[in-house]
Every structure is written in structure tokens, then in C-alpha cells.
Enzyme design. Sequence first.
Site, short mmCIF file in Angstrom:
data_model
loop_
_atom_site.label_atom_id
_atom_site.label_comp_id
_atom_site.label_asym_id
_atom_site.label_seq_id
_atom_site.Cartn_x
_atom_site.Cartn_y
_atom_site.Cartn_z
CB VAL A 286 -10.96 13.65 5.51
CG1 VAL A 286 -10.73 15.10 5.11
CG2 VAL A 286 -12.36 13.44 6.03
CB SER A 287 -6.85 14.65 3.25
OG SER A 287 -5.64 15.11 2.73
CD1 TRP A 288 -1.69 9.70 4.52
CD2 TRP A 288 -3.18 9.07 6.06
NE1 TRP A 288 -1.20 8.58 5.14
CE2 TRP A 288 -2.10 8.17 6.11
CE3 TRP A 288 -4.25 8.87 6.95
CZ2 TRP A 288 -2.05 7.10 7.00
CZ3 TRP A 288 -4.21 7.81 7.83
CH2 TRP A 288 -3.11 6.94 7.85
N GLY B 108 -8.69 9.38 3.08
CA GLY B 108 -9.46 8.91 1.92
C GLY B 108 -8.77 7.74 1.25
CB THR C 82 -8.95 11.55 -0.80
OG1 THR C 82 -7.87 10.64 -0.61
CG2 THR C 82 -10.10 10.84 -1.48
#
Length: 285
Positions: free
Chosen positions: A101-103, A105, A127
Amino acid sequence: MSRPFVFRTIDIDGQTIRTAVRPGDSAIAPLLIFNGIGANLELVMPFVRALDPELEVIAFDVPGVGGSSTPSTPFRFPGLAKLAARMLDYLDYGQVNAIGVSWGGALAQQFAHDYPERCKKLVLAATSAGAVMIPGKPKVLMRMASPRRYVQPSYGVRIAPHIYGGAFRRDPDLAMAHASKVRSSGKVGYYWQLFAGLGWTSIHWLHKIRQPTLVLAGDDDPIIPLINMRMLAWRIPNSELHVIDDGHLFLVTRAEAVAPIIMKFLAVEKQRAIMHPEPAVTRAH
């Protein structure tokens, strides 16, 4: 009924890592979660609860976050991927599915690339490919560059609609609930995470990721504009893109809708090849 998490704090090469495993009894490989920047593992619990209760789930706090120790020098993404693999060894896991998820990812991409034998399938949520991404608005990025929202929850509640978008714009209670689960380890760990991604990009090796990949994007994501997720889906050969009607944290705010999409993706196995018999040889008369 979902089973409770089993929390353990383990030591890997002098680094203390806080882990949480929800035992399961599914034929699907366990799901390893790589969380967002500054985010302790409690923040993904609403998402985990929406998944099939029989699915085994592994979550952990990266160094400098939540209950894990802060290293004296920062890791880069390859080092963090190696640490995750060592953690799986310690916990006695072989192959897993991974979601980032996000970072997280970016870290999930690195893990899938560096340890393809350990990663069966890959899910990338909100991401990007790193340094080459199309950035969000400068004001949003400036707020993301600071750990203040984790250190000072009231500030996090105030800026949540602007940085997370989607449901956070409409429901102020979401920001309060999110802030209540935050467990900050201080500023240094956050800055170490920022350093991990400094100058990093996967764009030049995304085409080498062979795992089946599910790309999930929010259509109102101020941090990761949708075009970045389209780029990932375009560059990863065996991928599919789903766009969610929400913001950056759709895994939490739309958990009940997103979890079935992920479960369906994880459950599908490649169709077995059909072995045709040798054609009969026609004899000449």
C-alpha cells in the site's frame, strides 16, 4: 469467524521487528502486507477483517515504525525486501502472496522482483513506480514529507481530507478513527522511510515482474494520481487494473467492496494445460 492475531517481536540481525499473524486454514497462500509510510500494522486491521477469515495474513512494522526498533542507519528498499524475506524465514513461511500500500507498494515491487520464488501473486494499491511518478499537488506532497500527522494526531485529523481524499472529504469521523490507531515511533523512523525511496524507481525492471499482479487505484487520490497506477498496469506484463471510487486509503474506507476483488484475484489459479493424446498414425494400405 476471524481468528485473533498472534503478535510476536522477533530479532533479525539486531533489528527488532514487531509482527502479527492471523492464522488461517485456506488453500490460498498467506498474504503478506507491506504498509504505507509511517503506518503501524494496526492501521490495516479494518482491511484484514474484511478478507476471508480463513485467509492467513502476515503484517509487520518496518524498522522505525510502530513497535519495531529504529535502526541507527536507514535501509534502502532492497535491504528492506531482504529483511522481509528473513522475517518470513524466521516465521517459517515459504511462498506468500504480497500486497503493498502506497510506500509499501514500492517495497512490495522490490520484494516481488528480488525474491520471485517467495512471491506468488502481487497486489499493488495506491502506489507508483517511484522517482518517475507523476506527482500529486505540491501542498499535499509537502504535508506527506513530514511525520507531523503521526506525531500530532489533531493535525492528522485536520489535514486528512486534503491528503487522503475520497471518503475522508465527506466523513470527519473517519479521520478520528484513523488517528486513534496511530502508534508513532517518532520522527527519525519516518525520515528513514523517506530516505529508503529517495531516487528509487522500478520503471526499468517492472517488465521483469512475472507474478500475476492486481493493480488497485483510487480515482480521487491526492497523493498518487491515477495515471501512475495506469503506468504500473501498462509496464507489468501479467497485470490487471481496478479503479475504486474513493481516495488514497480505499483499502480501509472501502474494505468491504475491495476485499472480494482481492480474494477473487488470489483464488484464481492458472488453468492447467490439457495434455492431448498423440494423434493416431494412419497406416498406408
